[in-house]
Design an enzyme around this catalytic site. Structure first.
Site, PDB file in Angstrom:
ATOM      1  N   THR A  84       1.304  -7.738  16.236  1.00  0.00           N
ATOM      2  CA  THR A  84      -0.087  -8.093  15.928  1.00  0.00           C
ATOM      3  C   THR A  84      -0.037  -9.274  14.949  1.00  0.00           C
ATOM      4  OG1 THR A  84      -0.043  -6.315  14.283  1.00  0.00           O
ATOM      5  CG2 THR A  84      -1.218  -5.864  16.313  1.00  0.00           C
ATOM      6  N   ARG A 152       6.118   2.961   9.703  1.00  0.00           N
ATOM      7  CA  ARG A 152       6.229   2.657   8.262  1.00  0.00           C
ATOM      8  C   ARG A 152       7.675   2.399   7.878  1.00  0.00           C
ATOM      9  NH1 ARG A 152       3.338   8.025   6.148  1.00  0.00           N
ATOM     10  NH2 ARG A 152       1.930   7.013   4.691  1.00  0.00           N
ATOM     11  N   LYS A 204      -2.262   2.442   6.587  1.00  0.00           N
ATOM     12  CA  LYS A 204      -1.120   1.549   6.806  1.00  0.00           C
ATOM     13  C   LYS A 204      -1.360   0.193   6.154  1.00  0.00           C
ATOM     14  CE  LYS A 204       2.253  -0.739   8.142  1.00  0.00           C
ATOM     15  NZ  LYS A 204       3.536  -0.700   8.757  1.00  0.00           N
ATOM     16  N   ASN A 208       0.863  -1.620   2.694  1.00  0.00           N
ATOM     17  CA  ASN A 208       1.474  -2.947   2.596  1.00  0.00           C
ATOM     18  C   ASN A 208       0.709  -3.856   1.633  1.00  0.00           C
ATOM     19  OD1 ASN A 208       3.557  -2.243   4.200  1.00  0.00           O
ATOM     20  ND2 ASN A 208       2.923  -3.395   6.003  1.00  0.00           N
ATOM     21  N   HIS A 242       7.872   1.604 -19.927  1.00  0.00           N
ATOM     22  CA  HIS A 242       6.661   2.419 -20.094  1.00  0.00           C
ATOM     23  C   HIS A 242       6.579   3.387 -18.906  1.00  0.00           C
ATOM     24  CE1 HIS A 242       2.465   3.541 -20.028  1.00  0.00           C
ATOM     25  NE2 HIS A 242       2.297   3.033 -21.238  1.00  0.00           N
ATOM     26  N   CYS A 258       5.091  -8.130   8.092  1.00  0.00           N
ATOM     27  CA  CYS A 258       4.202  -7.026   7.722  1.00  0.00           C
ATOM     28  C   CYS A 258       3.418  -7.349   6.465  1.00  0.00           C
ATOM     29  CB  CYS A 258       5.034  -5.772   7.508  1.00  0.00           C
ATOM     30  SG  CYS A 258       6.178  -5.473   8.852  1.00  0.00           S
ATOM     31  N   TYR A 313      14.089 -13.262   5.394  1.00  0.00           N
ATOM     32  CA  TYR A 313      12.917 -12.945   4.574  1.00  0.00           C
ATOM     33  C   TYR A 313      13.220 -11.944   3.472  1.00  0.00           C
ATOM     34  CZ  TYR A 313      11.345  -8.345   6.369  1.00  0.00           C
ATOM     35  OH  TYR A 313      11.228  -7.022   6.667  1.00  0.00           O
ATOM     36  N   LYS A 314      14.375 -11.270   3.590  1.00  0.00           N
ATOM     37  CA  LYS A 314      14.834 -10.417   2.491  1.00  0.00           C
ATOM     38  C   LYS A 314      16.333 -10.166   2.659  1.00  0.00           C
ATOM     39  CE  LYS A 314      13.665  -5.818   4.210  1.00  0.00           C
ATOM     40  NZ  LYS A 314      12.992  -4.591   3.820  1.00  0.00           N
TER      41      LYS A 314
HETATM   42  N1  SAJ Z   1       9.506  -8.790  -2.235  1.00  0.00           N
HETATM   43  C1  SAJ Z   1       9.357  -9.449  -3.451  1.00  0.00           C
HETATM   44  N2  SAJ Z   1       9.401  -8.706  -4.592  1.00  0.00           N
HETATM   45  C2  SAJ Z   1       9.581  -7.357  -4.580  1.00  0.00           C
HETATM   46  C3  SAJ Z   1       9.721  -6.695  -3.346  1.00  0.00           C
HETATM   47  C4  SAJ Z   1       9.686  -7.448  -2.178  1.00  0.00           C
HETATM   48  O1  SAJ Z   1       9.194 -10.679  -3.501  1.00  0.00           O
HETATM   49  O2  SAJ Z   1       9.621  -6.757  -5.652  1.00  0.00           O
HETATM   50  C5  SAJ Z   1       9.459  -9.570  -0.979  1.00  0.00           C
HETATM   51  C6  SAJ Z   1      10.736  -9.509  -0.177  1.00  0.00           C
HETATM   52  O3  SAJ Z   1      11.661 -10.470  -0.627  1.00  0.00           O
HETATM   53  C7  SAJ Z   1      10.229  -9.781   1.220  1.00  0.00           C
HETATM   54  C8  SAJ Z   1       8.835  -9.164   1.215  1.00  0.00           C
HETATM   55  O4  SAJ Z   1       8.502  -8.963  -0.135  1.00  0.00           O
HETATM   56  O5  SAJ Z   1      10.124 -11.175   1.460  1.00  0.00           O
HETATM   57  C9  SAJ Z   1       8.657  -7.868   1.968  1.00  0.00           C
HETATM   58  O6  SAJ Z   1       9.804  -7.042   1.824  1.00  0.00           O
HETATM   59  P1  SAJ Z   1       9.720  -5.460   1.653  1.00  0.00           P
HETATM   60  O7  SAJ Z   1      11.113  -4.957   1.572  1.00  0.00           O
HETATM   61  O8  SAJ Z   1       8.841  -5.109   0.533  1.00  0.00           O
HETATM   62  O9  SAJ Z   1       8.957  -4.934   2.951  1.00  0.00           O
HETATM   63  P2  SAJ Z   1       9.108  -5.139   4.545  1.00  0.00           P
HETATM   64  O10 SAJ Z   1       8.132  -6.201   4.957  1.00  0.00           O
HETATM   65  O11 SAJ Z   1      10.499  -5.313   4.970  1.00  0.00           O
HETATM   66  O12 SAJ Z   1       8.594  -3.700   5.056  1.00  0.00           O
HETATM   67  C10 SAJ Z   1       7.302  -3.261   4.688  1.00  0.00           C
HETATM   68  C11 SAJ Z   1       7.400  -1.823   4.148  1.00  0.00           C
HETATM   69  N3  SAJ Z   1       6.155  -1.445   3.496  1.00  0.00           N
HETATM   70  C12 SAJ Z   1       6.110  -0.917   2.237  1.00  0.00           C
HETATM   71  O13 SAJ Z   1       7.106  -0.760   1.574  1.00  0.00           O
HETATM   72  C13 SAJ Z   1       4.772  -0.527   1.718  1.00  0.00           C
HETATM   73  C14 SAJ Z   1       7.728  -0.864   5.292  1.00  0.00           C
HETATM   74  O14 SAJ Z   1       7.668   0.480   4.848  1.00  0.00           O
HETATM   75  C15 SAJ Z   1       6.733  -1.061   6.456  1.00  0.00           C
HETATM   76  O15 SAJ Z   1       7.036  -0.196   7.554  1.00  0.00           O
HETATM   77  C16 SAJ Z   1       6.845  -2.488   6.937  1.00  0.00           C
HETATM   78  O16 SAJ Z   1       6.459  -3.332   5.838  1.00  0.00           O
HETATM   79  C17 SAJ Z   1       5.942  -2.673   8.131  1.00  0.00           C
HETATM   80  O17 SAJ Z   1       6.468  -2.678   9.268  1.00  0.00           O
HETATM   81  O18 SAJ Z   1       4.729  -2.742   7.978  1.00  0.00           O
END
Ligand code: SAJ
Length: 418
Positions: A84, A152, A204, A208, A242, A258, A313-314
């Site tokens: 999507t 998720r 959902k 995110n 804290h 996402c 991306y990560k």
């Molecule tokens: N990021 C930061 N700082 C942080 C954490 C992450 O800059 O402290 C960045 C990462 O480098 C990356 C992006 O955020 O570029 C997203 O990474 P992520 O590991 O937070 O998440 P995703 O996109 O890989 O997966 C998310 C997850 N959602 C949540 O944790 C709420 C996953 O559980 C979902 O299933 C997924 O999105 C999805 O498919 O929607």
């Protein structure tokens, strides 16, 4: 045991299909992408994900999972796991969900179940899927049960999280929720909660969005810290002592398919999504903020060589989709610098990826850590120091050991610190 069709065999659909096949169901992956279909039928995967390759190989060889480019007619359960994406104007592109639902509506029979897993704007099941499914002439909600059960899973931990995460099942009625819950019980060990389809869509998106807004707060802190002469990472470490504070990590932006997209679905649907909108803008500003920092460190773009380590991306995955590093690369390609890229995970997915760290840093005037892959943890900075032209390192993740970098004679710059 059911005969399940998973529509879309990408990052979500493929592992989901494999898990259902592993649980004993007969599973067919339906996807228009011939490359993905052919690879799956050979028992191969075209993405990097721990444990997925072995699982797919096994269930395909056991004949429990196969793929095809046409929608199967004889399944009892249809699971939609298509992308999507968002349009240029940040509205949701629902064409894949629409076409998947149309294909299902042509094949659905009395007693079948349709599940939407794709992350979608609120009311997608009610306003987009229901009218299409009703064209089948069947009584939707009685003859055909429908629910949204959002995925998720965290890339890099997909197999584990598919099994252990709790799950939400939002049916169009209670009967749908109950029956769909039973299906997921065959693969999910976590708790399964029942609600309505629109609440499930909203849950959902808010999960995110919660993360996106919190990362935006960390990124804003990074910018303020550079402005005010403090180290954001020290602020975070101390503030997080804290008991009710947990500031996330700043970085070069939020990527992936996402978190960087889903909050826009709420902005599109609600005029009240103001903080959410700002959060998106802050996170989207980070790649250019890093580019400006690079320019400042170099004292202008005057033909110097910039190396970027890590472009996905990560960390520790091969997914370059929606990577903020892509924006940094694009911006640097338009100015007067020589760009060298190295990512041990992205392999052929990254255009211009050099084959080794040594090759990437040789002659460099600034080495930028874009993504903190574990391979970069034990970098030999003495070696880097001997290969570079100007001895400068920019860490956008607070990942390198400042002391080690400086001991090797390199200047250490950190995003979020003066
Ligand atoms: N990021 C930061 N700082 C942080 C954490 C992450 O800059 O402290 C960045 C990462 O480098 C990356 C992006 O955020 O570029 C997203 O990474 P992520 O590991 O937070 O998440 P995703 O996109 O890989 O997966 C998310 C997850 N959602 C949540 O944790 C709420 C996953 O559980 C979902 O299933 C997924 O999105 C999805 O498919 O929607």
């Amino acid at each position: 045991m059911k005969k399940i069709c998973v529509v879309g065999i990408g990052y979500v659909g493929l592992p989901t299909a494999a898990m259902f096949a592993n649980a004993g169901h007969e599973v067919i992956g339906y996807d228009l992408n011939e490359k993905a279909v052919n690879a799956l039928n050979r028992g191969e995967i075209i993405i990097e994900e721990p444990g997925l390759g072995d699982l797919v190989k096994r269930v395909v060889s056991e004949g429990k999972l196969k793929a095809q480019t046409t929608c199967p007619k004889d399944c009892n359960v249809y699971i939609i796991a298509v992308p999507t994406p968002i349009n240029e104007d940040k509205t949701a592109d629902m064409t894949y969900v629409e076409s998947a639902t149309k294909a299902i509506a042509l094949n659905v029979k009395k007693g079948d179940i349709v599940i939407l897993e794709s992350t979608s704007p609120p009311r997608t099941v009610e306003d987009i899927m229901m009218p299409i499914l009703k064209e089948s002439g069947l009584n939707i909600g009685e003859d055909v049960l429908v629910a949204h059960s959002p995925e998720r899973i965290l890339p890099g931990k997909i197999i584990e999280e598919l099994r252990t995460n709790s799950r939400i099942v939002g049916g169009i009625n209670e009967k749908s929720s109950i029956e769909v819950k039973k299906i997921y019980e065959s693969i999910v060990e976590g708790e399964i909660f029942i609600t309505t389809s629109t609440t499930a869509e909203m849950c959902k998106l808010m999960e995110n969005t919660f993360r996106d807004v919190n990362i935006a707060l960390a990124n804003e802190l990074a910018k303020m810290s550079e402005e005010l002469g403090v180290n954001a990472w020290e602020v975070i470490r101390l503030a997080n002592c804290h008991p009710r504070v947990n500031i996330l990590s700043p970085g070069p932006g939020v990527g992936g398919h996402c978190i960087a997209l889903d909050p826009w679905f709420l902005v599109e649907k609600s005029k009240n999504a103001k903080l959410i909108h700002q959060g998106r803008l802050i996170n989207d500003s980070m790649p250019m903020y890093v580019v400006e920092k690079i320019e400042n460190i170099l004292g202008g773009f005057n033909g110097q060589t910039v190396t970027i380590l890590g472009t996905t991306y990560k960390p520790d995955i091969d997914d370059v989709r929606e990577s903020p590093i892509n924006h940094i690369i694009k911006a640097l390609k338009s100015v007067n610098v020589i760009l060298k890229l190295f990512d041990p995970h992205a392999k052929e997915k990254l255009e211009g990826n050099l084959s080794s760290l040594e090759e990437a840093v040789t002659g460099s005037d600034l080495v930028v850590l874009g993504v903190n892959h574990s391979e970069f943890k034990d970098i030999d900075f003495d070696k880097i120091s001997a290969l570079v032209n100007s001895k400068k390192v920019l860490d956008t993740r607070n990942f390198f050991d400042k002391e080690k970098v400086e001991k090797a004679g390199l200047e250490y710059y950190l995003l979020g610190a003066k």
